[in-house]
Design a protein around this motif. Structure first.
Motif, PDB file in Angstrom:
ATOM      1  N   SER A 283      -2.258   2.842   8.883  1.00  0.00           N
ATOM      2  CA  SER A 283      -1.265   3.477   8.027  1.00  0.00           C
ATOM      3  C   SER A 283      -0.216   4.218   8.854  1.00  0.00           C
ATOM      4  CB  SER A 283      -1.946   4.438   7.052  1.00  0.00           C
ATOM      5  OG  SER A 283      -2.720   5.385   7.758  1.00  0.00           O
TER       6      SER A 283
ATOM      7  N   GLU B 143       0.839  -1.203   0.000  1.00  0.00           N
ATOM      8  CA  GLU B 143       0.000   0.000   0.000  1.00  0.00           C
ATOM      9  C   GLU B 143       0.876   1.256   0.000  1.00  0.00           C
ATOM     10  OE1 GLU B 143      -3.242   1.566  -0.746  1.00  0.00           O
ATOM     11  OE2 GLU B 143      -3.798  -0.257   0.312  1.00  0.00           O
TER      12      GLU B 143
ATOM     13  N   PHE C 276       1.140   4.128  -2.811  1.00  0.00           N
ATOM     14  CA  PHE C 276       0.956   5.540  -2.468  1.00  0.00           C
ATOM     15  C   PHE C 276       2.128   6.387  -2.964  1.00  0.00           C
ATOM     16  CE2 PHE C 276       1.325   9.201   0.376  1.00  0.00           C
ATOM     17  CZ  PHE C 276       0.043   9.722   0.311  1.00  0.00           C
TER      18      PHE C 276
ATOM     19  N   TYR D 190      -3.904   6.116  -1.716  1.00  0.00           N
ATOM     20  CA  TYR D 190      -3.995   4.713  -1.317  1.00  0.00           C
ATOM     21  C   TYR D 190      -5.064   4.025  -2.155  1.00  0.00           C
ATOM     22  CZ  TYR D 190      -1.229   5.761   2.837  1.00  0.00           C
ATOM     23  OH  TYR D 190      -0.227   6.125   3.688  1.00  0.00           O
TER      24      TYR D 190
END
Length: 170
Positions: free
Chosen positions: A156, A67, A71, A77
């Motif tokens: 995150s 992820e 990004f 994302y």
């Protein structure tokens, strides 16, 4: 002078010729083996479940790194596992969890996804994009019997947590 006793009147000693085990001895050995197995198998299953927890944690960390890579290239994302390089419904690419449906020990998914917002008068800095990943045992699998660690989450921001709270799962 010694008197000789005729052969027929001599005391007879019984000679045991043992050729094996008796049925009672075999039954006792089987009962002891059964008791040892009854004690050992639940402990072994517990260690196997603990090992599978490592697969779930590794899958979460792997999915988070994919992820973050996505990004860094797209400045957003993604909620699609296919964008991250996974081809099936189960993103754990290990021998414990092949890509086919229903054979996974844990199902990893997005628990929460928040896109970034632009700055406004109420929020001058805007809000950054964020995500929360979760790994839960497949309900029909053996791992669902693991009550010590029922789920794992990773955000995150790198916050790792598990349920039930207070456990030492991570």
């Amino acid at each position: 002078m010694t008197t000789r006793i005729p052969f027929s009147r001599r005391p007879r000693t019984r000679v045991c010729a043992s050729g094996g085990f008796t049925l009672v001895e075999l039954l006792v050995a089987m009962v002891i083996a059964g008791i040892l197995l009854a004690i050992a198998i639940p402990g072994y299953n517990g260690y196997v479940r603990q090992g599978r927890r490592t697969d779930a944690k590794s899958a979460l960390l792997d999915m988070a790194s994919m992820e973050e890579r996505y990004f860094s290239m797209n400045n957003i994302y993604s909620q699609l596992t296919t964008d991250l390089g996974y081809t099936g419904p189960c993103p754990v690419m290990t021998a414990a969890c092949p890509v086919t449906v229903g054979s996974c020990y844990y199902q990893v998914s997005f628990l929460q996804f928040t896109p970034a917002t632009l700055p406004t008068a109420a929020s001058p800095g805007g809000t950054p994009a964020s995500y929360t990943l979760q790994a839960v045992p497949v309900p029909t699998g053996d791992q669902a019997k693991d009550t010590a660690c029922t789920s794992f989450t990773l955000t995150s921001q790198g916050v790792q947590s598990s349920a039930p709270a207070g456990g030492s799962c991570w």
